[in-house]
Design an enzyme around this catalytic site. Sequence first.
Site, PDB file in Angstrom:
ATOM      1  CD  GLU A  53      -2.710  -0.999   2.603  1.00  0.00           C
ATOM      2  OE1 GLU A  53      -3.470  -0.023   2.740  1.00  0.00           O
ATOM      3  OE2 GLU A  53      -2.575  -1.874   3.472  1.00  0.00           O
TER       4      GLU A  53
ATOM      5  NE  ARG B 212       3.092  -8.675  10.577  1.00  0.00           N
ATOM      6  CZ  ARG B 212       2.738  -7.574   9.935  1.00  0.00           C
ATOM      7  NH1 ARG B 212       1.752  -7.612   9.061  1.00  0.00           N
ATOM      8  NH2 ARG B 212       3.336  -6.420  10.170  1.00  0.00           N
TER       9      ARG B 212
ATOM     10  CE  LYS C 120       1.994   1.641   5.529  1.00  0.00           C
ATOM     11  NZ  LYS C 120       1.494   0.304   5.855  1.00  0.00           N
TER      12      LYS C 120
END
Length: 806
Positions: free
Chosen positions: A333, A548, A558
């Site tokens: 993204e 992950r 973020k």
Amino acid sequence: MMQPSFLLATPPCAPIRGACKELLHSIGRSEKRSSLIGSSRRAVRREAPPPQAGSGSMAAMAAAEEAEVLNLFTGIGLTEAKARETLRNAALSAQLRQAVLQARAALGSDLDKATGALLYNAAARLRDPDRLAFVVGYIGRREIRTDQQLGAALQYLRSHPPEPLEPADFERACGVGVRVSPEQIEEAVEAVVSRHREDLLAERYHFNMGLLMAEARSRLQWAEGKSIKNEVDLQVLHLLGPKTEADLEKKPKAAKARLGPVEKQKAPVVENGEVGTETKSLLEQLRGEALKFHKPGENYKTEGYVVTPNTMALLKQHLAITGGQVRTRFPPEPNGILHIGHAKAINFNFGYAKANGGICFLRYDDTNPEKEEEKYFTAIREMVEWLGYQPYAVTHASDYFDQLYTWALELIRRGQAYVCHQKVEEIKGHNPPPSPWRDRPVEESLVLFEDMRKGKFGEGEATLRMKLVMEDGKMDPVAYRVKFTPHHRTGDKWCIYPTYDYTHCLCDSIEHITHSLCTKEFQARRSSYFWLCNALDVYCPVQWEYGRLNLLYTVVSKRKIIRLVETGAVRDWDDPRLFTLTALRRRGFPPEAINNFCARVGVTVAQATMEPHLLEACVRDVLNEQAPRAMAVLEPLKVTITNFPAPQAIDVLVPNFPADESRGFHKVPFQSIVYIEETDFKEDAHGRVIELEVTCTKSDAAEKPKAFIHWVSEPRVCEVRLYERLFLHKNPEDPSEVPGGFLSDLNPDSLHVVDNALVDSSVSGAQPFDKFQFERLGYFSVDPDSTDSKLVFNRTVTLKEDPGKA
């Protein structure tokens, strides 16, 4: 075109979260309009009427049915917790319920736990109800009795998509009718024990008995594991006798080999995207997951893949387009900077494609214009290329907005999507009430969706939702929502934007991706991934999930990094104390070291949470080979040599790499005034020494020195930034570890700036990101803040791991 029956989102026998729950709310749905032509927006959006009388009795009926299904599931051996978990997955619970009832009817009695386990595995792994019924028939007749047989049956079905099955061939493939006698088991185990007799006598009960089991089972594919184990135990006891005290002692563990440099131990490496001799190592590191991957065009062999009547024709077209090439994609993204976890995704997607002679797309998932900025697009591509990978093509989800919209209309026409007016807060979580607009007429949804596109609805007033139940029980994910935000690429053309759940699988289909690799949290979306492609009759790739990569002592969110920037805790996204890729580059981490670290961590289903010093070890390994030597002094102490033997400075040739002088030399001036580290001279406990006067002696006439120190002469003044961990605790986001939140856990000593350090003049021409090993101090990189008049160095890592960083 008629839809395959198994594409229905809520099977007719689904429990409370499926059909029953839908029934409960059916009385609350909005009235159908008699005419759509000329109707106003207000008329279209009539509110759902309140529930009518009798809803309490219906709830009681639903509760009774839920209890009945729970009893059915616990009756085959599931724990109550597992049974309730299964109920949350409407599709699975419907499949399992049907399978249990079918098997009960065949046996004419209750099912034992072993049969129940077979039925559960079959229902969980087979999506096609017709083929599930076929397999359950064999289980119900006790012709498939073991896990081995069921596994072979499922593998056969995956390898033989929709064409009619040949029962005799199927039965041969999964051992139907094969009976292994006790004599055959005894004979096979005897042969295996005889083969390992010497090792058994030497190691006795410390020998790996699992090896005997595995070899015996390979000789007797359809024998029951319990019978083989009993025979192994019996024959080993006959050979060795009862266990002694020495046999009961734990076998000492072999010392683990210390993890040495990547180059020396042939550890899995992807250096600068080049996968030559490293290809084997990469695949070995991916052995747990990637070696299970299907071959291009054989998507149907993947467990859980849904096969429709059109699947084989679509796969044939797919192969004609790709030529059997492996295709992956890295789909970030563009709303933030990539971090160390993304490095693993980049290495996996690009590395797996390259290791198999394939291609990898860089595709921006730009479906949320509110949070996307051009700087993120640029930084993402820079980081991919910095790690050494070149995308086959750079694409955007927005490239396909027209096609995605056309498919959304088709989805509505097929009765698989509808316009809904529930508020965002109503449909949050995993147990929202079913939409009262779920059964609104197709024509009505088509008109309303067009009104959404034309901006006739405000944000949050309408969404397009897909008719399916996801694996975690969540119903009807949103496909489109209204957003009056211009898009950086499409401008004001759209005021509706597709969601990830709708966009991702269809973009994968358009680009003919073979392996859609994503992290574990997307596992719950696998069912919607397959469902949507099949609902539209388009090529369906395969989604594979992996764990992950996380690091301790850091945050990568973020939102939290923005808070760190806003509060002044760090300078920006590329502050060298962070673990964004831009920050690691600025600190001086070589891309090869990051790639090597990702390869060492490997790809497994489990999440990997690593200590930062393991990454730093990879950095040292690479910089030891890449960073030329130089000398610098952080706390200068002036030293005057009173008997300096020459009238002017002497140029000394120093090798750039002492272990390999073929890699060149640089000149270091040596004169009567030099500078050493202040800490290298201590004499007076009271006060501070500010200058030394010394004499020099020729080395061949002096005693052997007890130690060596470094020095500089005719140096350049520079700024040096010394970094420590940004956070004090391993898990700064964990409330139990840091009750005050991550901002309260900042290390006050994470940055120490030395304004007037001295460095060899040999580094004068250095450019940003050039790297050096400063003797005795560590590895340093030139910061972009450097100017012609003053260089700035970031300490990348120390020469050796700090023993205090356990």
